[in-house]
Structure formats: structure tokens, C-alpha cells
Design a protein around this motif. Sequence first.
Motif, PDB file in Angstrom:
ATOM      1  N   SER A  61      85.293  -7.913  12.970  1.00  0.00           N
ATOM      2  CA  SER A  61      84.353  -7.003  12.333  1.00  0.00           C
ATOM      3  C   SER A  61      83.516  -7.675  11.275  1.00  0.00           C
ATOM      4  O   SER A  61      82.522  -7.118  10.831  1.00  0.00           O
ATOM      5  CB  SER A  61      85.116  -5.816  11.714  1.00  0.00           C
ATOM      6  OG  SER A  61      85.995  -6.286  10.720  1.00  0.00           O
ATOM      7  N   SER A  62      83.913  -8.864  10.830  1.00  0.00           N
ATOM      8  CA  SER A  62      83.187  -9.516   9.744  1.00  0.00           C
ATOM      9  C   SER A  62      82.181 -10.544  10.226  1.00  0.00           C
ATOM     10  O   SER A  62      81.248 -10.872   9.515  1.00  0.00           O
ATOM     11  CB  SER A  62      84.183 -10.194   8.784  1.00  0.00           C
ATOM     12  OG  SER A  62      84.924 -11.188   9.463  1.00  0.00           O
ATOM     13  N   SER A  63      82.378 -11.094  11.450  1.00  0.00           N
ATOM     14  CA  SER A  63      81.486 -12.151  11.904  1.00  0.00           C
ATOM     15  C   SER A  63      80.804 -11.845  13.227  1.00  0.00           C
ATOM     16  O   SER A  63      79.814 -12.476  13.559  1.00  0.00           O
ATOM     17  CB  SER A  63      82.264 -13.474  12.027  1.00  0.00           C
ATOM     18  OG  SER A  63      83.318 -13.337  12.974  1.00  0.00           O
ATOM     19  N   ASN A  64      81.328 -10.910  14.021  1.00  0.00           N
ATOM     20  CA  ASN A  64      80.698 -10.563  15.284  1.00  0.00           C
ATOM     21  C   ASN A  64      79.401  -9.819  15.012  1.00  0.00           C
ATOM     22  O   ASN A  64      79.406  -8.778  14.364  1.00  0.00           O
ATOM     23  CB  ASN A  64      81.650  -9.693  16.108  1.00  0.00           C
ATOM     24  CG  ASN A  64      81.047  -9.339  17.454  1.00  0.00           C
ATOM     25  OD1 ASN A  64      80.207  -8.456  17.544  1.00  0.00           O
ATOM     26  ND2 ASN A  64      81.501 -10.026  18.483  1.00  0.00           N
ATOM     27  N   PRO A  65      78.262 -10.333  15.512  1.00  0.00           N
ATOM     28  CA  PRO A  65      76.971  -9.690  15.197  1.00  0.00           C
ATOM     29  C   PRO A  65      76.907  -8.229  15.612  1.00  0.00           C
ATOM     30  O   PRO A  65      76.390  -7.389  14.871  1.00  0.00           O
ATOM     31  CB  PRO A  65      75.966 -10.550  15.975  1.00  0.00           C
ATOM     32  CG  PRO A  65      76.623 -11.879  16.119  1.00  0.00           C
ATOM     33  CD  PRO A  65      78.088 -11.582  16.273  1.00  0.00           C
ATOM     34  N   ALA A  66      77.417  -7.912  16.794  1.00  0.00           N
ATOM     35  CA  ALA A  66      77.365  -6.527  17.256  1.00  0.00           C
ATOM     36  C   ALA A  66      78.230  -5.624  16.386  1.00  0.00           C
ATOM     37  O   ALA A  66      77.842  -4.494  16.072  1.00  0.00           O
ATOM     38  CB  ALA A  66      77.808  -6.443  18.716  1.00  0.00           C
ATOM     39  N   ALA A  67      79.404  -6.110  15.989  1.00  0.00           N
ATOM     40  CA  ALA A  67      80.292  -5.302  15.150  1.00  0.00           C
ATOM     41  C   ALA A  67      79.676  -5.068  13.777  1.00  0.00           C
ATOM     42  O   ALA A  67      79.729  -3.947  13.240  1.00  0.00           O
ATOM     43  CB  ALA A  67      81.650  -5.994  15.019  1.00  0.00           C
ATOM     44  N   MET A  68      79.092  -6.135  13.187  1.00  0.00           N
ATOM     45  CA  MET A  68      78.452  -5.968  11.883  1.00  0.00           C
ATOM     46  C   MET A  68      77.284  -4.997  11.958  1.00  0.00           C
ATOM     47  O   MET A  68      77.109  -4.137  11.084  1.00  0.00           O
ATOM     48  CB  MET A  68      77.959  -7.326  11.353  1.00  0.00           C
ATOM     49  CG  MET A  68      79.047  -8.242  10.848  1.00  0.00           C
ATOM     50  SD  MET A  68      78.378  -9.629   9.889  1.00  0.00           S
ATOM     51  CE  MET A  68      77.310 -10.417  11.079  1.00  0.00           C
ATOM     52  N   ALA A  69      76.489  -5.124  12.999  1.00  0.00           N
ATOM     53  CA  ALA A  69      75.326  -4.247  13.157  1.00  0.00           C
ATOM     54  C   ALA A  69      75.753  -2.805  13.397  1.00  0.00           C
ATOM     55  O   ALA A  69      75.167  -1.865  12.840  1.00  0.00           O
ATOM     56  CB  ALA A  69      74.444  -4.740  14.299  1.00  0.00           C
ATOM     57  N   ALA A  70      76.771  -2.607  14.222  1.00  0.00           N
ATOM     58  CA  ALA A  70      77.255  -1.258  14.500  1.00  0.00           C
ATOM     59  C   ALA A  70      77.842  -0.615  13.243  1.00  0.00           C
ATOM     60  O   ALA A  70      77.654   0.584  12.999  1.00  0.00           O
ATOM     61  CB  ALA A  70      78.309  -1.300  15.604  1.00  0.00           C
ATOM     62  N   ASN A  71      78.550  -1.406  12.451  1.00  0.00           N
ATOM     63  CA  ASN A  71      79.101  -0.901  11.194  1.00  0.00           C
ATOM     64  C   ASN A  71      77.981  -0.452  10.262  1.00  0.00           C
ATOM     65  O   ASN A  71      78.030   0.628   9.661  1.00  0.00           O
ATOM     66  CB  ASN A  71      79.937  -2.006  10.542  1.00  0.00           C
ATOM     67  CG  ASN A  71      81.001  -1.473   9.615  1.00  0.00           C
ATOM     68  OD1 ASN A  71      80.895  -0.354   9.123  1.00  0.00           O
ATOM     69  ND2 ASN A  71      82.021  -2.271   9.364  1.00  0.00           N
ATOM     70  N   ALA A  72      76.939  -1.280  10.138  1.00  0.00           N
ATOM     71  CA  ALA A  72      75.799  -0.953   9.274  1.00  0.00           C
ATOM     72  C   ALA A  72      75.068   0.281   9.767  1.00  0.00           C
ATOM     73  O   ALA A  72      74.690   1.163   8.982  1.00  0.00           O
ATOM     74  CB  ALA A  72      74.849  -2.146   9.201  1.00  0.00           C
ATOM     75  N   LEU A  73      74.859   0.364  11.079  1.00  0.00           N
ATOM     76  CA  LEU A  73      74.148   1.510  11.641  1.00  0.00           C
ATOM     77  C   LEU A  73      74.968   2.789  11.490  1.00  0.00           C
ATOM     78  O   LEU A  73      74.425   3.854  11.187  1.00  0.00           O
ATOM     79  CB  LEU A  73      73.827   1.252  13.112  1.00  0.00           C
ATOM     80  CG  LEU A  73      72.989   2.309  13.839  1.00  0.00           C
ATOM     81  CD1 LEU A  73      71.694   2.598  13.091  1.00  0.00           C
ATOM     82  CD2 LEU A  73      72.686   1.849  15.263  1.00  0.00           C
TER      83      LEU A  73
END
Length: 382
Positions: A61-73
Motif C-alpha cells: 500500500s505504500s509503494s504500489n502506484p495503483a494502491a497509492m492512487a486508489a487510497n488517495a482517490l
Amino acid sequence: MTSTPPIPLTALFTPPRIRPPKPSRHTRKHLTMASTNSPSISPTSLTSSTSPMDSSSSSTSSSNPAAMAANALSLTMLTALSETWELLFKCLHTPLPELSELLKGWAETKELQGSYLLSNGAMVCARPKDDPAHAQKPGHMLNEVQDTTSTTPLDASRFLASTTSGVPVVAAAQGLKTMASDRAARLRVFELLGGGVAGAKKQKVEDSEREGVVEDLRQALALAWMAAWVQVLSASPATPHELLAASKGLIKTPYITSLTAIPSPSAPGSYKGLAHEPLVDEIKRLWPALKRTVLRALEWDAHVPTLAAAAEWCKVVGAKQLPTQFLEAQVDAWGGVGWVQKAQMPKMGEQGKGGMGMEGKGGKVEGVMAGEGEVRSVSWAD
């Protein structure tokens, strides 16, 4: 797109290390209350110290681009909905049972159809208080929840640190979360400022006007969510499908996703999808409602940083002239490299070697000056 219903919020991302207290038997009885259109919430999912992401790398969740973006969205969309809730509940004084039905209705409208956040929000508004000792004084659990965000697993800080793209709606949501987390500090400042500055005010809105105000709120929320989707997609290499998968369906909004899921060869930072006419047409159509909503919120002292940021983004992203003209003139004045004038710059739409219409020349960056040239620009602000 998978039809599997979203899992509860607390199981999406790595939870905080503070273990919540085990719910009582009476509490567990109510934890499964939910509408038939939203996933059920079980006691196990709310108290479990594990999440589906724990089985993979600890940095998922801290480095995967999709996970970071999904968390932010996820944080941004939920924050915009929370600001809309405050306007409905505190300013328009909508009773929670009525508000629950309203959100259910919104989840059936074209722009917001199928939204898990709305169906879950309807359940939250309708949920009764979990306190058998006060059974004679019925109430709603939502009224018992504190506004601090110190334990929420949703966070956009890593995403913001990973991008140089303009994502003001995401930044506003993260800013509100950060300021909300320190309630003690806010209360000290409240004593200094008083409610005249810091509190949303109940409004007297005539019945003949109320329906229009509420419809403006619905359209404003839809546009804020569109702006959030466009910004996150523009700042991340992730596709809409990858964002939906990473969020486990939390951010599901089929209509908005269909508008922003436009194949684009552009690199992050170029506002993918804004050349897509249906999306631009929707932004133009919804813009007046967002503008009226933000103006009312300012007058009513409601807290709308995310909605306001969406409105400002709509004005800035397609603007032909920005106040940064004065900023650039100030820098030119003290920089000792001379004045870079409009006539020296390439016409709008011409690409320089640096990409995004910029080209370095003699230590000074020359770029596309908005307002020059004959190329049609996208603008929906009046």
C-alpha cells in the motif's frame, strides 16, 4: 469489471496499530445492518487486525502506484461526500432518516449510480445508536462519532509526495484529514476564533428553493468526484480498472469511470481524458451547480475545502490567462535574465523539446503562454 461487492473500509488498507475494543453482543447485533444494495459489515471485518493486503509485501500500500492512487482517490471522494453531508445535515437541517433516503436516491441517478460510498453512507445515516442503556432515548450512531481522523486508514500523503502533477482536490482532502486529526488543537483555536468563523450555520431555506439547493449539491458532488478521478489518473500510471481493483470497489462509480477511462498515450501530468468531448460536456453542464454550492457554503460558513478545490481546478485547468503572469513578471524583474515576453514564446499548442510545450533556452524556460495562438482551448468557467 468484477461484480464482487466491496469489502468494508477498515479492511482495504493496512489498519492503524491501535486495536479497537471488541464490540459488545448488542453492538454486534447491529453491525450487519445495511441496505440490500450495499455490502454487509460484519464484526469480524471491523475488529480484525489483518487485511487482504497483509498477505503480500508489507510495502504494497505504500509503494504500489495503483494502491497509492486508489487510497488517495478513496479519501478524496469520501471527503467530498462528507462535506456534502455537512451542508445537508447542519446547514439545511435534514433529519438523518430523510438524509439516508436522499443518498439512496442519489445512488440511482445517472452520474452517481451504483456508488458504494452513497449506499454505505445511507446505511450510516440510518443506523441507530448502539447503547441499550439509553434505549428510552433513541438516536443515531452518527451523532456519537467524533470528527477526529487520527485512526482512519485512508491517506493521500504518499501519493502526493510521489507526483509533481497538479492535484488540488486530493491535496485539499488530505489537508482536511490532517487538520481534523488534532481535535485538541482545533478546540484551542476555536476558543480564540469563536463559532462566528469556525462553525457551519443552520440556514432558513424556503421550501420552494430547497429542492434546487439539494439538486445543486448532488451535481456538485458528481463534478468533484469527476475532478478527483481526472487528477488521480493524470498523476498516476494506473488505469481506472487498476484503481477499482486496488480499492476493492470502494470508489465504484460506473458512469464517472466510463467518462474518464479514455485510452491516452499521454504521460502522467497531461490530464488524461480532458480531450474527450463527453467528459468536457459533463463538466460544463455540472459547473454552475458546483459554483453555486461553493458560494452558498462560503456564506453559510460550511467546511468545503475539497468542493472548493474542485471549483478552482475547473477554473484553472482550462484558463487562458492566470494570475501567474504577475508572478512570472516579478521573477523576471529580480532574476537578472531579462523579461520573457509573449512574443518570444511559441504559439499555443506547439511542443518544445522538454514536453508539455516547454523548452529550455539559455538558462531560461520558455513555454506556451495560455491565450496565444488559434488552437481551441477547453474552458467551462464563465
